[in-house]
Design a protein around this motif. Structure first.
Motif, short mmCIF file in Angstrom:
data_model
loop_
_atom_site.label_atom_id
_atom_site.label_comp_id
_atom_site.label_asym_id
_atom_site.label_seq_id
_atom_site.Cartn_x
_atom_site.Cartn_y
_atom_site.Cartn_z
N THR A 4 0.86 -1.19 0.00
CA THR A 4 0.00 0.00 0.00
C THR A 4 0.90 1.24 0.00
O THR A 4 1.82 1.32 0.82
CB THR A 4 -0.90 0.02 1.26
N PRO A 5 0.65 2.20 -0.89
CA PRO A 5 1.41 3.46 -0.82
C PRO A 5 1.23 4.08 0.56
O PRO A 5 0.14 4.01 1.15
CB PRO A 5 0.77 4.33 -1.91
N GLN A 45 0.78 7.05 1.69
CA GLN A 45 -0.29 8.02 1.85
C GLN A 45 -1.67 7.36 1.89
O GLN A 45 -2.62 7.91 2.44
CB GLN A 45 -0.24 9.07 0.72
N GLU A 46 -1.78 6.13 1.35
CA GLU A 46 -3.09 5.45 1.30
C GLU A 46 -3.30 4.48 2.46
O GLU A 46 -4.34 3.83 2.57
CB GLU A 46 -3.23 4.70 -0.03
N THR A 47 -2.29 4.33 3.33
CA THR A 47 -2.47 3.44 4.48
C THR A 47 -3.53 4.01 5.42
O THR A 47 -3.74 5.23 5.47
CB THR A 47 -1.14 3.25 5.26
N VAL A 48 -4.20 3.12 6.16
CA VAL A 48 -5.26 3.53 7.08
C VAL A 48 -4.72 3.52 8.50
O VAL A 48 -4.11 2.54 8.93
CB VAL A 48 -6.48 2.56 6.98
N ALA A 78 -0.56 -2.73 7.67
CA ALA A 78 -0.32 -2.57 6.23
C ALA A 78 1.09 -3.05 5.90
O ALA A 78 1.95 -3.14 6.76
CB ALA A 78 -0.49 -1.11 5.83
N ASP A 123 8.50 5.98 -0.15
CA ASP A 123 8.08 5.17 -1.31
C ASP A 123 8.15 6.00 -2.60
O ASP A 123 7.61 5.64 -3.64
CB ASP A 123 6.66 4.61 -1.12
N GLU A 142 6.82 8.93 -3.02
CA GLU A 142 5.76 9.95 -2.96
C GLU A 142 5.66 10.54 -1.56
O GLU A 142 5.50 11.74 -1.38
CB GLU A 142 4.40 9.31 -3.33
N SER A 143 5.72 9.64 -0.55
CA SER A 143 5.56 10.09 0.84
C SER A 143 6.63 9.43 1.71
O SER A 143 7.19 8.38 1.36
CB SER A 143 4.17 9.70 1.38
N ARG A 167 2.86 9.73 8.78
CA ARG A 167 2.67 8.32 9.12
C ARG A 167 3.87 7.78 9.90
O ARG A 167 5.01 8.21 9.72
CB ARG A 167 2.48 7.48 7.86
#
Length: 679
Positions: A49-50, A52-55, A60, A88, A90-91, A126
């Motif tokens: 999971t990128p 930024q998209e982790t919850v 994850a 990654d 991106e973040s 994160r």
């Protein structure tokens, strides 16, 4: 794999004396056993999971590059933190590890890793605390999770399994021959063992699991069917197959349709070419004792003797009282033989059994004594069969010349489990309660309402009724719950005018008998007890039961306890007290509160706890299954049963290519005392 099965686990690299004991605790004293210690779950590292998209607050897997070597920071309390950041592309994400001095050498700057852990932090920043990680280059993305124990982690078990697999010879002997594997589309044993532990994808897990579950079911079914076929001797004690109307006239009540059907099925067996081997299964109060009495009456009318074995003295005494009262008008001589019978009385019973003067003996394991001999034993009955192992099932029967065998169980067992535990028996089900049995009102309350519940109990005592107060512990433990003696003191304080008795499993048989006799006579109003009263106690005047710490019991056990009330003409009530807050626990207890059908409860219990725990602390008489699951693998079970019947019909096990399968059957049943597997 005979050599690996024999090889001590300590022969593996990194397994010393201390670690050996931990592997033994997990049931893996040998390398072969370790290979059969299957993962309980898998972690899939292949789905990233990128960042930024982790919850937040969810686990994850993130694929990221280490931005700098982890730095060390000492904090108060002697703790050392190791921190770094990863990206990654991106973040970014912060990583923190606690007290692990190897982290700086394990995470190299500029290298890509897979990190798995719970995501914390904020929407913009994160973080993961002590995540697991693997180098990106590592091919294995699905990680096995083993049933670890303190001092032995899942990773350490995995490393030992990897070493064990490397010891497998190029060609290993597969207990399932090629033609059988082809017919049922089964992979080889080598492929199954390698991929069940270290699969590359879900398809490999499915293929390996199907093969291993099929083999496990097949071995179990063959063993049970061999026991059954080994008993197919000539019927030396034929009994006419007509329904015993003479017996029915002795009864002060009408038999139900289910009872008449079960008696007829059993008598048809007893009139057949080989001895009867039948299970009578019924819910609490379904009238199994009357069925047993009918069959005893039938064999005794034909000049034979009968023996009934129960697991406890209380239950044996209960059976003796009811059967003696029922059969005395037919001039049938009954005797009770248990460990607490005085020696002089035992001698008289031994003599009377040997010369045939006693026609029906009821007892406990005391019946297995070498001194017990019969003149002409025609029928053996074991009650609460799940309390006796597979190997014990025929021990009493061996005191006669191939007598008929009847097994009774008041523990409703789902059909799926019955097929496994009693695969060597034909099954009759009493699915109809005698008229007059009332539904027991059941309530679920928290500890705060205990005083109100006790007030309700007092109302029943004022009306001349009796009650049970059930407590899970004999002695204190770390749980903070009260022991049965502490609880009895609380009860005596709450009910100052009531006579209170205490019953638990550590008491001597004579003491238990005394307490139960007092309760049966009505001298004791309240009985504080552990699950000793689970089976066999029949006091119609006892109409109320309070079960403390209800979450500590399985549903089937609760059902057995509740079955001690509702046995007379008065409305009965069962009150469950629990302080548990867990959603699953409360769901389970509410299901019990709202259901009175023992078979539905048993199905739910099996789904919730699995067959391993279904009967409490251990699977009584049922060999331990390592991978097959009777709740989810019904289709595999069906195929394995069909295969087992076909192999036996063709006498295929005698062929050389099935030597390995015969060995597996011996190995499985050796662990349960199943000496009567014919191989």
């Amino acid at each position: 794999m005979p050599s690996l099965f024999e090889m001590d686990i300590q022969k593996l690299k990194g397994v010393g004396e201390k670690r050996k004991k931990l592997f033994e605790k997990l049931g893996a004293p040998t390398v072969g056993d370790l290979l059969r210690l299957y993962p309980r779950a898998y972690e899939d590292w292949s789905l990233h999971t990128p960042i930024q998209e982790t919850v937040l607050n969810e686990v994850a897997v993130v694929k990221a590059t280490v931005l700098h070597k982890p730095t060390e920071t000492r904090v108060r309390g002697g703790m050392t933190l190791y921190k770094t950041r990863v990206t990654d592309g991106e973040s970014d994400m912060a990583l923190t590890f606690f007290n692990n001095k190897y982290i700086p050498s394990m995470l190299r700057e500029g290298q890509v890793y897979l990190f798995r852990g719970k995501v914390t932090g904020t929407l913009l920043r994160r973080e993961m605390l002590s995540p697991e990680f693997l180098p990106e280059a590592k091919e294995l993305r699905i990680q096995p999770v083993y049933p670890a124990t303190a001092g032995l982690s899942s990773r350490q078990i995995g490393a030992a399994v990897q070493h064990a697999l490397s010891l497998l010879p190029e060609r290993i002997h597969d207990p399932l021959p090629d033609k059988l594997r082809e017919k049922y589309h089964l992979c080889t044993l080598r492929y199954a063992l390698e991929t069940i532990h270290f699969p590359k994808n879900q398809e490999e897990i499915t293929a390996a699991r199907f093969r291993l579950a099929f083999e496990e079911f097949l071995v179990l079914q063959l063993g049970l069917l061999r026991i059954k076929s080994g008993r197919k001797q000539e019927n030396l004690h034929p009994v006419p197959g007509e329904f015993p109307e003479g017996f029915a006239r002795l009864l002060p009540f009408q038999l139900t349709g289910a009872q008449r059907r079960a008696i007829t099925e059993a008598l048809e067996d007893m009139a057949g070419d080989s001895p009867m081997n039948r299970l009578i299964q019924g819910d609490v109060g379904s009238g199994k004792t009357a069925v047993a009495a009918a069959l005893c009456w039938a064999v005794i009318q034909n000049g034979m003797q009968a023996a009934l074995m129960a697991p406890t003295e209380i239950l044996a005494a209960q059976h003796y009282q009811s059967l003696n009262a029922l059969l005395e008008p037919a001039h049938i001589a009954c005797a009770l033989l248990t460990g607490s019978v005085k020696q002089a009385e035992k001698k008289k019973i031994y003599q009377a059994l040997a010369d045939g003067r006693i026609q029906l003996v009821i007892g406990t394991h005391a019946l297995l004594s070498e001194k017990v001999e019969f003149a002409n034993l025609g029928l053996v009955i074991t009650d609460e069969q799940h309390r006796f192992g597979v190997g014990q099932r025929s021990a009493l029967a061996q005191k006669g010349a191939s007598p008929h065998l009847l097994v009774m169980s008041a523990t409703p067992i789902p059909r799926t489990l019955a097929l496994m535990v009693y695969g060597d028996l034909d099954i009759s089900v009493l699915d109809e309660l005698p008229p007059g049995r009332q539904k027991i009102e059941t309530y679920l309350i928290g500890p705060a309402k205990r005083d109100r519940a006790f007030g309700y109990v007092q109302k029943h005592l004022d009306q001349g009724r009796q009650g049970y107060l059930i407590c899970p512990l004999i002695e204190e433990d770390e749980s903070g719950m009260q022991s049965v003696t502490q609880y009895a003191a609380l009860v005596e304080k709450a009910f100052p005018s009531a006579s209170v008795g205490v019953l638990h499993g550590r008491m001597k048989p004579a003491e238990k008998e005394q307490v139960m006799a007092s309760f049966s006579r009505g001298e004791t109003q309240l009985l504080v007890s552990t699950t000793v009263v689970e089976v066999g106690v029949d006091v119609p005047n006892a109409v109320i039961m309070v079960i403390e710490n209800a979450e500590r019991y399985g549903l089937s056990q609760l059902h057995q306890l509740r079955g001690r009330i509702g046995r007379g003409q008065h409305q009965s009530t069962c009150i469950l007290i629990t302080g548990a807050q867990g959603e699953e626990t409360l769901k389970r207890l509410k299901l019990f509160r709202d259901t009175s059908d023992g078979f539905k409860i048993a199905e739910a219990d099996l789904k919730l706890r699995g067959p391993g725990d279904f009967f409490g602390q251990r699977q009584h008489g049922l060999p331990q299954l390592k991978i097959a699951d009777m709740t989810t693998d019904m289709e595999v079970l069906r195929q394995a049963q069909a295969c087992a019947k076909e192999l036996l019909a063709q006498n295929a096990l005698e062929q050389p290519e099935y030597k390995g399968l015969r060995g597996e059957i011996r190995r499985l049943f050796a662990k349960t005392g199943g000496e009567d597997v014919v191989l």
